[in-house]
Design an enzyme around this catalytic site. Structure first.
Site, PDB file in Angstrom:
ATOM      1  N   GLY A 142      -8.323   9.785   6.903  1.00 24.74           N
ATOM      2  CA  GLY A 142      -7.555  10.958   6.530  1.00 24.74           C
ATOM      3  C   GLY A 142      -7.413  11.051   5.020  1.00 24.74           C
ATOM      4  O   GLY A 142      -7.657  10.086   4.288  1.00 24.74           O
ATOM      5  N   CYS A 143      -6.996  12.216   4.543  1.00 18.35           N
ATOM      6  CA  CYS A 143      -6.888  12.437   3.093  1.00 18.35           C
ATOM      7  C   CYS A 143      -5.752  11.628   2.482  1.00 18.35           C
ATOM      8  O   CYS A 143      -5.946  10.938   1.469  1.00 18.35           O
ATOM      9  CB  CYS A 143      -6.729  13.922   2.801  1.00 18.35           C
ATOM     10  SG  CYS A 143      -5.439  14.744   3.765  1.00 18.35           S
ATOM     11  N   TYR A 144      -4.564  11.676   3.082  1.00 21.93           N
ATOM     12  CA  TYR A 144      -3.461  10.862   2.570  1.00 21.93           C
ATOM     13  C   TYR A 144      -3.775   9.365   2.637  1.00 21.93           C
ATOM     14  O   TYR A 144      -3.526   8.635   1.670  1.00 21.93           O
ATOM     15  CB  TYR A 144      -2.179  11.149   3.351  1.00 21.93           C
ATOM     16  CG  TYR A 144      -1.451  12.414   2.992  1.00 21.93           C
ATOM     17  CD1 TYR A 144      -1.073  12.692   1.681  1.00 21.93           C
ATOM     18  CD2 TYR A 144      -1.092  13.329   3.981  1.00 21.93           C
ATOM     19  CE1 TYR A 144      -0.371  13.850   1.369  1.00 21.93           C
ATOM     20  CE2 TYR A 144      -0.391  14.486   3.675  1.00 21.93           C
ATOM     21  CZ  TYR A 144      -0.026  14.740   2.366  1.00 21.93           C
ATOM     22  OH  TYR A 144       0.677  15.885   2.058  1.00 21.93           O
ATOM     23  N   THR A 146      -6.638   7.900   2.456  1.00 21.82           N
ATOM     24  CA  THR A 146      -7.622   7.568   1.420  1.00 21.82           C
ATOM     25  C   THR A 146      -6.937   7.299   0.088  1.00 21.82           C
ATOM     26  O   THR A 146      -7.153   6.250  -0.542  1.00 21.82           O
ATOM     27  CB  THR A 146      -8.647   8.707   1.264  1.00 21.82           C
ATOM     28  OG1 THR A 146      -9.405   8.832   2.476  1.00 21.82           O
ATOM     29  CG2 THR A 146      -9.599   8.436   0.114  1.00 21.82           C
ATOM     30  N   ALA A 147      -6.099   8.224  -0.357  1.00 17.49           N
ATOM     31  CA  ALA A 147      -5.405   8.047  -1.634  1.00 17.49           C
ATOM     32  C   ALA A 147      -4.482   6.835  -1.593  1.00 17.49           C
ATOM     33  O   ALA A 147      -4.451   6.026  -2.534  1.00 17.49           O
ATOM     34  CB  ALA A 147      -4.613   9.312  -1.971  1.00 17.49           C
TER      35      ALA A 147
END
EC number: 1.2.1.38
Length: 336
Positions: A142-144, A146-147
């Site tokens: 997911g995007c969150y 990943t960061a």
């Protein structure tokens, strides 16, 4: 040269995949499958074949890899109704959890392919590159997560942290997908700022599950919506086991990520900016130490549609096929 399919090509992530793969030098033919093409003229290219999902059954055997740019639960449903391709990279959460019970608890969907979960590798290249190299099936993060995970990894790898990590993460509205909602329409998001899914966002268990593979840490995760279209900015606060300086922490991050093409480490006094990662597969990170509380303060900026989704998926594809990892992904930011 390879032939690539995208199922769900008309959503934001599917469109980004199409844009990237169309220019990829090793992609011979691109097959787009969607039941919702409204502006098919934008896909006019000799390299592209466009169809609805029904033609997948006839064509999947000709594809070297398939990207599933579908919502959570939809990839499972599609694979239950159709054949599993030789290789796939899934953008949904359907294969991110090894435990089918955990997936059901978080997403409220009974996992219909538990036997496949052990064969799927979590596609965070900077952490799991060797597993990805030998994998046939990839669960794109997911995007969150990943960061968040890229910000935490150097500390966990060096056993420098313990206890609870606080992740305060802001996202642009494209993270909610193309279908409009009350939160994402212009009149509600413009000149506004709000937290959402407070203490129950689905990405928190995903982050914690991967953190357990790296080491151990509890996570408090609060997402917020900001009035930009694309981008994630994560502020991470985590206690340190020992006294180190900001300069030492900076050098540690530089060492951990020294061979990572897409990771940019800024000096402690600098902050990443969403605007300077837009349209790139970069993760820009800065880290410093608050001496008063002995906490690391880490900032991470990514483009949620690229490094947080389509770009990272193509990065995983490059690893799977033995290509240079940055092939087709060497973008400068859309700045200003």
């Amino acid at each position: 040269m390879i032939r690539v399919g995208i199922v769900g090509a008309s959503g934001y992530v599917g469109l980004e995949l199409t844009r990237i793969l169309l220019k990829h030098p090793e992609v011979e033919k691109l097959y787009l499958f969607s039941d919702h093409f409204e502006d098919s003229w934008i896909f006019e290219s000799e390299k592209i074949f466009v169809s609805d999902r029904s033609s997948y059954t006839e064509l999947y055997k000709n594809l070297d890899v398939v990207f599933f740019a579908l919502g959570s639960g939809e990839t499972l449903k599609f694979l239950n109704d159709n054949q599993i391709p030789e290789r796939f990279i899934d953008m949904s959460a359907d294969f991110r959890f090894k435990n089918p019970g955990e997936y059901e608890r978080v997403y409220g969907i009974k996992h219909s392919m538990p036997e496949l979960l052990e064969k799927v590798v979590y596609g965070l290249p900077e952490v799991f590159r060797e597993k990805i190299r030998d994998a046939k099936y990839i669960a794109n993060p997911g995007c969150y997560p990943t960061a968040s995970l890229l910000g935490l990894f150097p500390l966990i790898k060096n056993n420098l942290t313990y206890g609870n990590a606080i992740i305060d993460a802001k996202s642009g509205i494209s993270g909610a997908g193309r279908k409009p909602t009350d939160k994402s329409i212009y009149g509600n998001i413009a000149e506004n700022y709000q937290a959402y899914s407070i203490l129950n966002h689905r990405h928190q268990p995903e982050i914690e599950n991967i953190v357990k593979e790296m080491g151990y840490l509890r996570v408090l995760f609060i997402p917020q919506l900001i009035p930009v279209f694309r981008g994630i900015f994560a502020s991470i606060y985590v206690p340190l086991r020992e006294d180190i300086t900001s300069d030492e922490l900076y050098l540690l991050f530089k060492e951990v990520y020294k061979d990572e093409y897409f990771i940019k480490i800024l000096p402690p006094s600098c902050s990443p900016e969403i605007k300077k990662v837009r349209g790139t597969n970069w993760a820009v990170i800065s880290a410093q130490v608050d001496k008063n509380t002995r906490n690391a303060v880490i900032f991470v900026a990514i483009d949620n549609l690229i490094k947080g989704a389509a770009g990272q998926a193509v990065q995983n594809m490059n690893i799977m096929f033995g290509y240079d990892e940055n092939l087709g992904l060497d973008f400068l930011p859309l700045y200003p």
